[in-house]
Design an enzyme around this catalytic site. Structure first.
Site, PDB file in Angstrom:
ATOM      1  N   GLU A  38       9.163  16.039  15.734  1.00 54.04           N
ATOM      2  CA  GLU A  38       9.462  16.030  14.301  1.00 54.04           C
ATOM      3  C   GLU A  38       8.550  17.017  13.564  1.00 54.04           C
ATOM      4  O   GLU A  38       7.331  16.955  13.714  1.00 54.04           O
ATOM      5  CB  GLU A  38       9.242  14.619  13.740  1.00 54.04           C
ATOM      6  CG  GLU A  38       9.645  14.505  12.294  1.00 54.04           C
ATOM      7  CD  GLU A  38       9.362  13.125  11.704  1.00 54.04           C
ATOM      8  OE1 GLU A  38       8.283  12.575  11.948  1.00 54.04           O
ATOM      9  OE2 GLU A  38      10.243  12.621  10.985  1.00 54.04           O
ATOM     10  N   LYS A  77       0.845  -1.204   0.000  1.00 55.12           N
ATOM     11  CA  LYS A  77       0.000   0.000   0.000  1.00 55.12           C
ATOM     12  C   LYS A  77       0.874   1.247   0.000  1.00 55.12           C
ATOM     13  O   LYS A  77       1.597   1.499   0.958  1.00 55.12           O
ATOM     14  CB  LYS A  77      -0.898   0.028   1.240  1.00 55.12           C
ATOM     15  CG  LYS A  77      -1.867   1.208   1.186  1.00 55.12           C
ATOM     16  CD  LYS A  77      -2.488   1.504   2.518  1.00 55.12           C
ATOM     17  CE  LYS A  77      -2.062   2.819   3.105  1.00 55.12           C
ATOM     18  NZ  LYS A  77      -2.159   3.985   2.244  1.00 55.12           N
ATOM     19  N   GLU A 126      10.135   1.543  10.275  1.00 53.21           N
ATOM     20  CA  GLU A 126      11.040   2.682  10.039  1.00 53.21           C
ATOM     21  C   GLU A 126      10.226   3.934  10.264  1.00 53.21           C
ATOM     22  O   GLU A 126       9.282   4.195   9.519  1.00 53.21           O
ATOM     23  CB  GLU A 126      11.551   2.659   8.588  1.00 53.21           C
ATOM     24  CG  GLU A 126      12.423   1.484   8.242  1.00 53.21           C
ATOM     25  CD  GLU A 126      13.680   1.433   9.074  1.00 53.21           C
ATOM     26  OE1 GLU A 126      14.110   2.493   9.568  1.00 53.21           O
ATOM     27  OE2 GLU A 126      14.207   0.333   9.264  1.00 53.21           O
ATOM     28  N   CYS A 156      13.171  11.820   6.190  1.00 53.97           N
ATOM     29  CA  CYS A 156      13.319  11.406   7.601  1.00 53.97           C
ATOM     30  C   CYS A 156      14.759  11.575   8.068  1.00 53.97           C
ATOM     31  O   CYS A 156      15.017  11.644   9.263  1.00 53.97           O
ATOM     32  CB  CYS A 156      12.880   9.965   7.761  1.00 53.97           C
ATOM     33  SG  CYS A 156      13.722   8.854   6.626  1.00 53.97           S
ATOM     34  N   GLY A 216       6.935   5.171   8.027  1.00 58.66           N
ATOM     35  CA  GLY A 216       5.990   6.270   8.206  1.00 58.66           C
ATOM     36  C   GLY A 216       6.178   6.901   9.568  1.00 58.66           C
ATOM     37  O   GLY A 216       7.241   6.772  10.179  1.00 58.66           O
ATOM     38  N   THR A 233       1.794   6.201  13.755  1.00 57.90           N
ATOM     39  CA  THR A 233       1.212   5.128  12.937  1.00 57.90           C
ATOM     40  C   THR A 233       1.920   3.810  13.244  1.00 57.90           C
ATOM     41  O   THR A 233       1.271   2.753  13.326  1.00 57.90           O
ATOM     42  CB  THR A 233       1.346   5.458  11.429  1.00 57.90           C
ATOM     43  OG1 THR A 233       0.942   6.803  11.221  1.00 57.90           O
ATOM     44  CG2 THR A 233       0.523   4.540  10.570  1.00 57.90           C
TER      45      THR A 233
HETATM   46  P1  NDP Z   1       2.096   8.052   8.040  1.00 62.12           P
HETATM   47  O1  NDP Z   1       2.513   7.289   9.218  1.00 62.12           O
HETATM   48  O2  NDP Z   1       0.947   8.969   8.136  1.00 62.12           O
HETATM   49  O3  NDP Z   1       1.740   7.072   6.826  1.00 62.12           O
HETATM   50  C1  NDP Z   1       2.619   6.069   6.371  1.00 62.12           C
HETATM   51  C2  NDP Z   1       1.807   4.977   5.715  1.00 62.12           C
HETATM   52  O4  NDP Z   1       1.006   4.323   6.701  1.00 62.12           O
HETATM   53  C3  NDP Z   1       0.838   5.503   4.666  1.00 62.12           C
HETATM   54  O5  NDP Z   1       0.732   4.578   3.612  1.00 62.12           O
HETATM   55  C4  NDP Z   1      -0.457   5.582   5.462  1.00 62.12           C
HETATM   56  O6  NDP Z   1      -1.582   5.589   4.650  1.00 62.12           O
HETATM   57  C5  NDP Z   1      -0.350   4.332   6.303  1.00 62.12           C
HETATM   58  N1  NDP Z   1      -1.204   4.316   7.482  1.00 62.12           N
HETATM   59  C6  NDP Z   1      -1.782   5.371   8.126  1.00 62.12           C
HETATM   60  N2  NDP Z   1      -2.511   4.932   9.178  1.00 62.12           N
HETATM   61  C7  NDP Z   1      -2.399   3.584   9.197  1.00 62.12           C
HETATM   62  C8  NDP Z   1      -2.925   2.559  10.043  1.00 62.12           C
HETATM   63  N3  NDP Z   1      -3.704   2.852  11.075  1.00 62.12           N
HETATM   64  N4  NDP Z   1      -2.600   1.270   9.788  1.00 62.12           N
HETATM   65  C9  NDP Z   1      -1.781   0.972   8.751  1.00 62.12           C
HETATM   66  N5  NDP Z   1      -1.277   1.893   7.892  1.00 62.12           N
HETATM   67  C10 NDP Z   1      -1.573   3.182   8.120  1.00 62.12           C
HETATM   68  O7  NDP Z   1       3.405   8.777   7.531  1.00 62.12           O
HETATM   69  P2  NDP Z   1       3.525   9.844   6.393  1.00 62.12           P
HETATM   70  O8  NDP Z   1       3.030   9.264   5.103  1.00 62.12           O
HETATM   71  O9  NDP Z   1       2.926  11.106   6.910  1.00 62.12           O
HETATM   72  O10 NDP Z   1       5.118   9.988   6.258  1.00 62.12           O
HETATM   73  C11 NDP Z   1       5.873  10.830   7.030  1.00 62.12           C
HETATM   74  C12 NDP Z   1       6.509  10.086   8.176  1.00 62.12           C
HETATM   75  O11 NDP Z   1       7.297   9.017   7.702  1.00 62.12           O
HETATM   76  C13 NDP Z   1       7.456  10.956   8.966  1.00 62.12           C
HETATM   77  O12 NDP Z   1       7.273  10.762  10.343  1.00 62.12           O
HETATM   78  C14 NDP Z   1       8.829  10.444   8.553  1.00 62.12           C
HETATM   79  O13 NDP Z   1       9.826  10.655   9.493  1.00 62.12           O
HETATM   80  C15 NDP Z   1       8.558   9.008   8.342  1.00 62.12           C
HETATM   81  N6  NDP Z   1       9.568   8.421   7.482  1.00 62.12           N
HETATM   82  C16 NDP Z   1      10.502   7.566   8.030  1.00 62.12           C
HETATM   83  C17 NDP Z   1      11.513   7.040   7.257  1.00 62.12           C
HETATM   84  C18 NDP Z   1      12.508   6.079   7.817  1.00 62.12           C
HETATM   85  O14 NDP Z   1      13.192   5.424   7.038  1.00 62.12           O
HETATM   86  N7  NDP Z   1      12.647   5.952   9.125  1.00 62.12           N
HETATM   87  C19 NDP Z   1      11.640   7.407   5.835  1.00 62.12           C
HETATM   88  C20 NDP Z   1      10.611   8.295   5.370  1.00 62.12           C
HETATM   89  C21 NDP Z   1       9.617   8.777   6.175  1.00 62.12           C
HETATM   90  P3  NDP Z   1      -2.268   7.010   4.237  1.00 62.12           P
HETATM   91  O15 NDP Z   1      -1.231   7.836   3.578  1.00 62.12           O
HETATM   92  O16 NDP Z   1      -3.313   6.578   3.338  1.00 62.12           O
HETATM   93  O17 NDP Z   1      -2.758   7.597   5.527  1.00 62.12           O
END
Ligand code: NDP
Length: 483
Positions: free
Chosen positions: A387, A176, A251, A285, A229, A233
């Site tokens: 963050e 997804k 991650e 990130c 993400g 989440t």
């Molecule tokens: P989110 O946590 O909002 O979303 C990440 C993914 O999880 C999306 O596909 C989202 O879907 C999905 N998601 C949301 N809610 C749920 C749930 N309850 N159950 C399962 N899946 C869910 O992150 P962002 O997209 O806002 O990305 C930014 C974040 O990612 C920042 O905190 C950043 O630091 C982190 N990040 C970390 C990295 C690493 O390598 N450590 C690299 C890049 C980013 P939807 O978009 O449809 O809500």
């Protein structure tokens, strides 16, 4: 007027609508308008995808590594062939400059497939002999059906970083992408069809995190989840997956420190610190967001840093001279601006930026924010602890080594640290003491895909990259044969 794009799910080798026939809007952040629709899929679509993945698993997992390697290499080549198209799609979806997507995101997506297509050829497992008694050897078998959930900041780059190793070792996958940036994942499904990836091996289900993401996390037949993400989440996923005893790789967020000593190569440090602060609008990130500078060079740093930043162009992502494009969504734009307000309330002084920007012409209604530099904040305030994930950095002077070490380690996060010094003892001392999964010394974002990638504390559980990823996506089984 351009025609609206209709994105479809990729299930059992076909591009299909969601069962509900419901769709969500996708915005182009640079113009603030809807340009595409994606399926608002639900549990029933995930169930269909899982059935297809279960059916595809026996034959896919039984293929030779050379066969799987060849298919992944074909996917990699097709991504390279479509560099232009994919880069424009990524930029349109995310707001990042086209040149950046063309030089970083899309080449890296191709490298991810190439890297795991070749690393699988060299992957091996262990054997342990009990002298005169028995031989143990470890089989590393694929897990079965696995899930991949990825964010919006580096859409195809991070999506393929999970999918490629999962497929390479013989799993079938339910993936997804973020609902905010789904376009290149859709184009990847077309590529997989063209590459001859057998049906059901990879299934891409679009929709909301709370619907599709949760359905993936809660599905009993999905045995492992690789997630990138936000930390909140990640917490929800960990909670949902725990009773099902799924394997998890998480991650998550970061609040990365940049530590600058007066013995560093100043010019190189300044150039790189501008990049580590504002690349991809600060929406990486790994960006350094808390910059600590030795007090002897603080004023010099401040002057030159701001001089460089004032030359950065915030503008239309399709212009080659744009340095910072649009912020990914209206919601995220509001969040970043609210953090700038918070920083002021917490006593910070805005040295540069601090405002949204109106980019005239086609981008009149887009979401743009100036690169922003703040000083004068206490290390423990929210601006320095939480963050922000945007083009906002704080700068703080320090005097002693242990003082800056304590400040660097003071947040709940532990993803990356960036250290600038030419002193060998300092380098080894800080490298040991910094609580982060990655320490970059005199560089930033220099990546060797063989190295373990991930964070500690609230930034992550487990590591991606190289054989770490292949180990995550396999189940080790020990065989003990008595002599
Ligand atoms: P989110 O946590 O909002 O979303 C990440 C993914 O999880 C999306 O596909 C989202 O879907 C999905 N998601 C949301 N809610 C749920 C749930 N309850 N159950 C399962 N899946 C869910 O992150 P962002 O997209 O806002 O990305 C930014 C974040 O990612 C920042 O905190 C950043 O630091 C982190 N990040 C970390 C990295 C690493 O390598 N450590 C690299 C890049 C980013 P939807 O978009 O449809 O809500």
């Amino acid at each position: 007027m351009e025609e609206e794009i209709f994105i479809k799910n990729y299930i059992n080798g076909e591009l299909v609508k969601p069962q509900s026939n419901m769709f969500l809007d996708v915005y182009e952040p640079a113009i603030g308008k809807i340009y595409a629709k994606i399926p608002r899929s639900d549990k029933s679509d995930v169930d269909k995808a899982v059935s297809a993945a279960i059916e595809a698993y026996p034959s896919w997992s039984a293929t030779s590594v050379t066969y799987r390697s060849e298919i992944l290499l074909t996917i990699s080549r097709l991504i390279e062939d479509r560099l232009e198209l994919l880069a424009k799609a990524e930029s349109r979806d995310n707001g990042k400059p086209v040149w950046l997507a063309k030089s970083v995101d899309i080449p890296r997506a191709a490298s991810n497939f190439r890297f795991f297509a070749t690393s699988i050829l060299h992957f091996s497992s262990e054997s342990h002999e009990m002298t005169g008694e028995a031989l143990n050897y470890t089989l590393r078998q694929p897990i079965g059906v696995v899930g991949a959930i990825s964010p919006w900041n580096l859409p195809l780059y991070l999506f393929t970083w999970k999918i490629a190793p999962a497929l390479a070792v013989g799993n079938t996958v339910i993936a997804k992408p973020s609902e905010i940036t789904p376009y290149t994942a859709y184009l990847l499904s077309e590529i997989c069809i063209e590459a001859g990836l057998p049906k059901g091996v990879l299934n891409i289900v679009h929709g909301l995190g709370t619907e599709v993401g949760e359905a993936i996390t809660l599905h009993r037949e999905i045995k492992a989840i690789s997630f990138t993400g936000g930390t909140k989440t990640g917490e929800i996923i960990a909670r949902n997956a725990a009773p099902l005893f799924k394997k998890l790789s998480l991650e998550m967020g970061g609040k990365n420190p940049v530590i600058i000593f007066d013995d560093c190569n100043f010019d190189e440090m300044i150039e790189t610190t501008v990049r580590s602060s504002f690349s991809n609008q600060g929406e990486i990130c790994l960006c350094g967001s808390r910059i600590y500078i030795h007090n002897t060079i603080y004023e010099k740093f401040k002057k030159q840093f701001i001089e460089k930043i004032s030359k950065l162009v915030v503008g239309d992502p399709i212009d080659d001279n744009t340095n910072l494009g649009a912020i990914v969504s209206r919601e995220h734009y509001d969040k970043i601006l609210s953090y700038i307000d918070l920083a002021k309330k917490e006593g910070g002084t805005i040295l540069y930026g601090g405002n949204s920007i109106n980019v005239s012409g086609r981008c009149n209604d887009g979401w743009f924010i100036q690169p922003t530099v703040i000083e004068g904040l206490d290390n423990s305030c929210r601006t320095n602890q939480e963050e922000i994930f945007g083009p906002v950095v704080t700068i703080t002077p320090f005097e002693y080594d242990d003082q800056v070490l304590q400040m660097a380690n003071s947040t709940g996060y532990g993803l990356a640290s960036i250290l600038w010094t030419n002193n060998l003892q300092r380098t080894t001392y800080f490298s040991q003491k910094l609580n982060s999964g990655i320490v970059w010394v005199n560089c930033w974002m220099l990546r060797d895909l063989r190295t373990p990638f991930g964070g500690m504390k609230n930034s992550g559980v487990g590591r991606e990259g190289g054989f770490e990823a292949l180990r995550f996506f396999t189940e080790p089984k020990n065989i003990c044969i008595k002599y």
